[in-house]
Motif scaffolding. Structure first.
Motif, PDB file in Angstrom:
ATOM      1  N   VAL A 106       0.855  -1.189   0.000  1.00 11.14           N
ATOM      2  CA  VAL A 106       0.000   0.000   0.000  1.00 11.14           C
ATOM      3  C   VAL A 106       0.893   1.241   0.000  1.00 11.14           C
ATOM      4  N   ALA A 107       0.526   2.247  -0.811  1.00  6.99           N
ATOM      5  CA  ALA A 107       1.340   3.465  -0.900  1.00  6.99           C
ATOM      6  C   ALA A 107       0.480   4.712  -0.737  1.00  6.99           C
ATOM      7  N   GLY A 108       1.050   5.711  -0.025  1.00  6.31           N
ATOM      8  CA  GLY A 108       0.374   6.979   0.189  1.00  6.31           C
ATOM      9  C   GLY A 108       0.945   8.068  -0.691  1.00  6.31           C
ATOM     10  N   GLU A 109       0.196   9.162  -0.873  1.00  2.73           N
ATOM     11  CA  GLU A 109       0.570  10.203  -1.835  1.00  2.73           C
ATOM     12  C   GLU A 109       1.844  10.960  -1.475  1.00  2.73           C
ATOM     13  N   ASN A 110       2.277  10.877  -0.216  1.00  3.81           N
ATOM     14  CA  ASN A 110       3.519  11.549   0.180  1.00  3.81           C
ATOM     15  C   ASN A 110       4.739  10.637   0.068  1.00  3.81           C
ATOM     16  N   GLY A 111       4.574   9.524  -0.669  1.00  7.46           N
ATOM     17  CA  GLY A 111       5.706   8.648  -0.941  1.00  7.46           C
ATOM     18  C   GLY A 111       6.002   7.640   0.147  1.00  7.46           C
ATOM     19  N   ILE A 112       5.059   7.456   1.079  1.00  2.61           N
ATOM     20  CA  ILE A 112       5.217   6.495   2.172  1.00  2.61           C
ATOM     21  C   ILE A 112       4.462   5.214   1.816  1.00  2.61           C
ATOM     22  N   GLY A 113       5.050   4.056   2.129  1.00  2.50           N
ATOM     23  CA  GLY A 113       4.359   2.805   1.829  1.00  2.50           C
ATOM     24  C   GLY A 113       4.877   1.654   2.663  1.00  2.50           C
ATOM     25  N   LYS A 114       4.232   0.496   2.519  1.00  2.00           N
ATOM     26  CA  LYS A 114       4.631  -0.707   3.255  1.00  2.00           C
ATOM     27  C   LYS A 114       3.952  -1.908   2.625  1.00  2.00           C
ATOM     28  N   ARG A 115       4.433  -3.066   3.011  1.00  2.00           N
ATOM     29  CA  ARG A 115       3.750  -4.285   2.575  1.00  2.00           C
ATOM     30  C   ARG A 115       3.378  -5.097   3.807  1.00  2.00           C
ATOM     31  N   THR A 116       2.208  -5.702   3.748  1.00  2.00           N
ATOM     32  CA  THR A 116       1.642  -6.398   4.902  1.00  2.00           C
ATOM     33  C   THR A 116       1.140  -7.772   4.469  1.00  2.00           C
ATOM     34  N   PRO A 117       1.413  -8.832   5.271  1.00  2.00           N
ATOM     35  CA  PRO A 117       0.903 -10.164   4.931  1.00  2.00           C
ATOM     36  C   PRO A 117      -0.624 -10.160   4.825  1.00  2.00           C
ATOM     37  N   PHE A 118      -1.152 -10.919   3.860  1.00  2.00           N
ATOM     38  CA  PHE A 118      -2.605 -10.963   3.677  1.00  2.00           C
ATOM     39  C   PHE A 118      -3.322 -11.552   4.894  1.00  2.00           C
ATOM     40  N   ASP A 119      -2.618 -12.360   5.700  1.00  2.03           N
ATOM     41  CA  ASP A 119      -3.244 -12.945   6.892  1.00  2.03           C
ATOM     42  C   ASP A 119      -3.695 -11.866   7.881  1.00  2.03           C
ATOM     43  N   GLU A 120      -3.038 -10.686   7.830  1.00  5.49           N
ATOM     44  CA  GLU A 120      -3.438  -9.610   8.742  1.00  5.49           C
ATOM     45  C   GLU A 120      -4.798  -9.014   8.368  1.00  5.49           C
ATOM     46  N   TYR A 121      -5.295  -9.397   7.203  1.00  6.82           N
ATOM     47  CA  TYR A 121      -6.599  -8.897   6.754  1.00  6.82           C
ATOM     48  C   TYR A 121      -7.719  -9.884   7.091  1.00  6.82           C
ATOM     49  N   LEU A 122      -7.352 -10.928   7.844  1.00  9.50           N
ATOM     50  CA  LEU A 122      -8.352 -11.839   8.384  1.00  9.50           C
ATOM     51  C   LEU A 122      -8.730 -11.363   9.778  1.00  9.50           C
ATOM     52  N   VAL A 123      -9.952 -11.610  10.182  1.00 13.84           N
ATOM     53  CA  VAL A 123     -10.418 -11.230  11.519  1.00 13.84           C
ATOM     54  C   VAL A 123     -10.112 -12.378  12.472  1.00 13.84           C
ATOM     55  N   GLN A 124      -9.387 -12.074  13.539  1.00  7.65           N
ATOM     56  CA  GLN A 124      -9.052 -13.105  14.514  1.00  7.65           C
ATOM     57  C   GLN A 124     -10.210 -13.257  15.506  1.00  7.65           C
ATOM     58  N   GLU A 194      11.766   9.740  -2.866  1.00 10.23           N
ATOM     59  CA  GLU A 194      12.095  11.093  -2.424  1.00 10.23           C
ATOM     60  C   GLU A 194      11.365  12.071  -3.347  1.00 10.23           C
ATOM     61  N   LEU A 195      10.401  12.786  -2.818  1.00 11.52           N
ATOM     62  CA  LEU A 195       9.581  13.686  -3.635  1.00 11.52           C
ATOM     63  C   LEU A 195      10.105  15.117  -3.584  1.00 11.52           C
ATOM     64  N   GLU A 196      10.030  15.789  -4.732  1.00  9.04           N
ATOM     65  CA  GLU A 196      10.378  17.210  -4.772  1.00  9.04           C
ATOM     66  C   GLU A 196       9.269  18.006  -4.073  1.00  9.04           C
ATOM     67  N   SER A 197       9.576  19.217  -3.667  1.00  6.52           N
ATOM     68  CA  SER A 197       8.587  20.072  -3.022  1.00  6.52           C
ATOM     69  C   SER A 197       7.370  20.263  -3.930  1.00  6.52           C
ATOM     70  N   GLY A 198       6.199  20.017  -3.401  1.00 11.53           N
ATOM     71  CA  GLY A 198       4.969  20.203  -4.174  1.00 11.53           C
ATOM     72  C   GLY A 198       4.563  18.996  -5.001  1.00 11.53           C
ATOM     73  N   ASP A 199       5.423  17.972  -5.085  1.00 10.54           N
ATOM     74  CA  ASP A 199       5.087  16.777  -5.866  1.00 10.54           C
ATOM     75  C   ASP A 199       4.361  15.765  -4.974  1.00 10.54           C
TER      76      ASP A 199
END
Length: 223
Positions: A106-124, A194-199
């Motif tokens: 998953v990625a955000g507009e300010n250039g931040i992101g991560k990857r998460t195991p699909f098992d975390e999208y199950l309800v325990q 690394e985003l330029e100012s305003g990008d």
């Protein structure tokens, strides 16, 4: 007959599944694939087996994972059913198909992101891990802050994959998935670009390697 289904998702959280066989006679001018309500937009379509789990990801960092078996196969002109209940002002930005040995990036507009195991999208639950119910409000997939910005995209990825990061001002950066730290759902993530100012980050896309291109080419009839 062609096995498989086309699974559709719209900005307003509607999903729809239609047999690939329904698209066997495509006319030159095209054919209707899905009925879209006024003000809504089709955001993605995936080829599925009809038995896959899918995840919808929203701009405000919510997500829902459910089995596509909970969506009956419909004709081409049908509008579909509710996949996720959105909070006011939120919208679906991505559709991902769950793959057992992959993760959700998953990625955000300010250039931040991560990857998460699909098992975390199950309800325990006490009875064990279970999928969410289609049409629910979902769970957090990324903690949205001023640092992250809104979610711009999500992809099913494996360690060996590469992705392309594309910004509003036209900057493109290619990066290896294995270099992106894995983190839990309710976290912000790490800097992807690394985003330029305003990008801003506008989209993320998978890179198709030469070996995959060659494999695709082998399926083409000889000229």
């Amino acid at each position: 007959e062609q096995p498989g289904e086309l699974f559709f998702a719209t900005k307003q959280g509607t999903v729809k599944k239609t047999s690939l066989n329904e698209f066997s006679n495509v006319r030159k001018g095209g054919i209707i694939a899905i009925g879209i309500d006024p003000g809504d937009t089709l955001i993605d379509v995936k080829l599925t087996t009809g038995l896959d789990d899918v995840v919808l990801i929203t701009r405000d960092g919510m997500s829902i994972r459910f089995s596509e078996e909970n969506v009956r196969s419909m004709g081409r002109s049908a509008a579909g059913v509710k996949g996720i209940t959105l909070e006011k002002g939120d919208e679906v930005v991505a559709l991902a198909v769950v793959v057992p040995d992959a993760m959700l990036l998953v990625a955000g507009e300010n250039g931040i992101g991560k990857r998460t195991p699909f098992d975390e999208y199950l309800v325990q639950a006490e009875s064990g891990a279970r999928k969410q119910s289609r049409g629910g409000k979902g769970r957090i997939t990324m903690k949205i802050t001023e640092k992250t910005g809104a979610v711009v995209g999500a992809l099913t990825v494996r360690d060996a994959d590469e992705i392309m990061l594309i910004t509003v001002k036209g900057q493109m950066v290619r990066t290896c998935v294995e270099d992106i730290r894995a983190a839990g759902r309710n976290t912000q993530g790490v800097k992807l670009i690394e985003l330029e100012s305003g990008d801003k980050l506008q989209a993320i896309a998978p890179v198709i390697g030469e070996d995959k291109e060659d494999a695709a080419g082998e399926d083409e009839p000889a000229k």
